[in-house]
Design a protein around this motif. Structure first.
Motif, PDB file in Angstrom:
ATOM      1  N   ASN A 381     -13.049   4.587  -3.128  1.00 40.56           N
ATOM      2  CA  ASN A 381     -13.676   3.633  -4.037  1.00 40.56           C
ATOM      3  C   ASN A 381     -15.110   3.362  -3.569  1.00 40.56           C
ATOM      4  O   ASN A 381     -15.379   2.387  -2.876  1.00 40.56           O
ATOM      5  CB  ASN A 381     -12.879   2.329  -4.083  1.00 40.56           C
ATOM      6  N   ASN A 390     -14.987  -3.730   0.932  1.00 46.40           N
ATOM      7  CA  ASN A 390     -13.826  -4.182   0.168  1.00 46.40           C
ATOM      8  C   ASN A 390     -13.389  -5.585   0.578  1.00 46.40           C
ATOM      9  O   ASN A 390     -13.283  -5.885   1.769  1.00 46.40           O
ATOM     10  CB  ASN A 390     -12.668  -3.200   0.377  1.00 46.40           C
ATOM     11  N   TYR A 392     -10.174  -8.259  -0.246  1.00 45.43           N
ATOM     12  CA  TYR A 392      -8.836  -8.364  -0.850  1.00 45.43           C
ATOM     13  C   TYR A 392      -7.972  -9.254   0.025  1.00 45.43           C
ATOM     14  O   TYR A 392      -8.093  -9.261   1.257  1.00 45.43           O
ATOM     15  CB  TYR A 392      -8.160  -6.999  -0.976  1.00 45.43           C
ATOM     16  N   SER A 421     -14.100  -4.422  -9.583  1.00 46.36           N
ATOM     17  CA  SER A 421     -13.230  -5.554  -9.256  1.00 46.36           C
ATOM     18  C   SER A 421     -12.042  -5.668 -10.203  1.00 46.36           C
ATOM     19  O   SER A 421     -12.002  -5.053 -11.264  1.00 46.36           O
ATOM     20  CB  SER A 421     -14.042  -6.856  -9.306  1.00 46.36           C
ATOM     21  N   TRP A 479      -9.372  -8.354  -6.046  1.00 41.64           N
ATOM     22  CA  TRP A 479      -9.992  -7.358  -5.176  1.00 41.64           C
ATOM     23  C   TRP A 479     -11.400  -7.018  -5.660  1.00 41.64           C
ATOM     24  O   TRP A 479     -11.714  -7.104  -6.841  1.00 41.64           O
ATOM     25  CB  TRP A 479      -9.147  -6.084  -5.106  1.00 41.64           C
ATOM     26  N   TYR A 481     -14.846  -4.225  -4.669  1.00 44.64           N
ATOM     27  CA  TYR A 481     -15.573  -3.228  -3.884  1.00 44.64           C
ATOM     28  C   TYR A 481     -17.060  -3.407  -4.187  1.00 44.64           C
ATOM     29  O   TYR A 481     -17.459  -3.484  -5.357  1.00 44.64           O
ATOM     30  CB  TYR A 481     -15.147  -1.802  -4.247  1.00 44.64           C
TER      31      TYR A 481
END
Length: 490
Positions: A381, A390, A392, A421, A479, A481
């Motif tokens: 990703n 990242n 999360y 996201s 989440w 990135y």
């Protein structure tokens, strides 16, 4: 250096310093040549090369080489004498002296000062490398740099798969690691490897066929393998005098060279040297890669106007070869560009260091905080390179990723991040801090693919300090990135 006595002068300086720095023609048009030979060159590298094209025939940049143990010493000395800083800063990755176990501290110092030169001072950066013979210890010293290989040994060295080639590869890969730091900091570099190859005093010199292959091997390794897209490739022969051969005999080819810069000592600025290098360059920018005595400004204006920079060697050459009056008069001449007289376009040049986490970590450039701070990942990703950041957590969390603080010049800036996201959150935003105060935000919305979020029209005064951040107050399972952060001057 071009002459035996100048080699000895440089070597004598080294001895007193204990550990020293010693340190087919192009047929394309000038317009075509404006682009770097590396098709993936960074915008900053393109800007610098374009600037050299723009001043050719009109101005010359004053440059100063600095030893790696004190990488701003002679730049500062030039200022103390003339009241002007040189506009080009140079140094050398050098070689180790006897008893020196490694060069990492010295080379890191060069990298750190190169960042300061470009990012803070606004100087153009040029680097070279006095490399010891690849099959000898790093601390083999100046005698190794001036060593010799037979023709067959040089052929082995440039032939993939041989022992000598692999030893060479190990050395160049180490230097690439330092140049990568400058790439990640978006510092463009005039890279002048294997200089004075048309002489006979370095192990890489005196053998034209192998020399050209050596250059091409380094270009391919640095460009295609290491992705050093910040480099501007400068062919750096010695002037074609009684100690050196014709420049064209050693020229790697126009497809591997962005600029040409010859080394000239003893004030020997012969018109024939100038005519030879400009003919070979075929419109590419040319310069004086090393000098002792300054070039004569009147001569430059009248008959050698295409020299775009000169760089006085370190180790005492500035004052040993030039009077204070000459230094002052040259630096203050209207034809000469010093730090205060030029501004390389920096639009689209990213100020942030390690903006896409391609180092595999935050390094010393970013900080991650909160109940679930996040990590750098290479799980596929990412938007560019191989990594992204990242965030999360299986439970609700509050996290912040924030850059270092950067001192900027006056102007208007844009901050940007690419985000991918999912999930739900109360707050997710891009933030800009100026002088420690939050001054602007941009909401980050849900996107299943990397999407740009930007804050425009960030006004800064000279010496303001800016940092960029993303802040998330997220629900369980949300989440994010983040990749390709940037802070650019408009």
């Amino acid at each position: 250096m071009k002459k035996k006595k100048d080699i000895l002068f440089k070597a004598a300086i080294v001895t007193t310093l204990v550990v020293s720095l010693l340190t087919a023609p192009n047929t394309t048009s000038k317009a075509a040549g404006l682009a770097p030979v590396n098709p993936n060159a960074s915008q900053a590298a393109k800007n610098v090369l374009s600037y050299f094209y723009s001043i050719t025939g009109n101005k010359i940049i004053a440059g100063q080489h600095n030893n790696f143990e004190s990488p701003h010493q002679y730049t500062n000395q030039a200022f103390s004498i003339s009241g002007k800083y040189p506009g080009l800063w140079g140094s050398d990755f050098g070689y180790g002296a006897s008893g020196q176990t490694n060069m990492s501290t010295d080379r890191q110092r060069v990298v750190d000062h190169a960042k300061t030169a470009w990012l803070t001072d606004g100087d153009i950066v040029t680097l070279t490398w006095h490399e010891v013979k690849p099959n000898e210890a790093e601390n083999a010293g100046w005698a190794s740099v001036q060593g010799d290989y037979t023709s067959q040994q040089m052929t082995d060295l440039v032939t993939p798969g041989t022992t000598l080639y692999n030893q060479w590869l190990t050395r160049v890969d180490e230097i690439a690691s330092y140049l990568k730091q400058l790439r990640d900091a978006n510092v463009p570099v005039l890279w002048r490897p294997y200089h004075e190859g048309n002489g006979d005093w370095f192990w890489w010199s005196g053998k034209p066929t192998q020399y050209k292959q050596l250059w091409i091997n380094m270009y391919n390794r640095f460009t295609n393998y290491h992705g050093l897209n910040n480099l501007i490739w400068v062919y750096g022969p010695n002037a074609n005098n009684q100690w050196a051969g014709p420049l064209a005999d050693y020229y790697p080819g126009s497809q591997y060279v962005d600029m040409l810069a010859q080394d000239i000592y003893d004030g020997d600025y012969s018109q024939s040297y100038y005519d030879e290098i400009t003919a070979l360059a075929q419109g590419k920018p040319v310069g004086i890669g090393e000098n002792g005595e300054f070039p004569n400004i009147s001569t430059l204006k009248s008959s050698q106007p295409k020299y775009s920079y000169f760089m006085t060697w370190g180790g005492g050459y500035l004052t040993a070869k030039n009077s204070n009056a000459t230094i002052t008069n040259t630096y203050n001449d209207a034809f000469v560009l010093t730090r205060d007289k030029f501004d390389v376009p920096t639009a689209n040049s990213n100020i942030l260091l390690n903006p896409n986490f391609d180092s595999g970590s935050l390094g010393s450039y970013w900080g991650a905080y909160g109940t679930s701070p996040g990590v750098v990942r290479n799980d596929g990703n990412y938007r560019s390179a191989s990594y992204s950041f990242n965030m999360y957590s299986a439970s609700a969390y509050n996290s912040n990723l924030i850059s270092n603080e950067y001192t900027v010049n006056s102007g208007t800036y844009t901050a940007q991040v690419y985000a991918k996201s999912g999930g739900t959150w109360t707050t997710a935003q891009l933030e800009v801090y100026k002088n420690g105060t939050l001054v602007s935000t941009k909401p980050i919305t849900t996107s299943g693919s990397f999407t740009s979020f930007a804050i425009n029209n960030i006004f800064a005064a000279n010496n303001d300090k800016i940092k960029v951040s993303v802040w998330v107050n997220a629900g369980a399972g949300a989440w994010f990135y983040f990749d390709d952060f940037s802070l650019t001057k408009n």
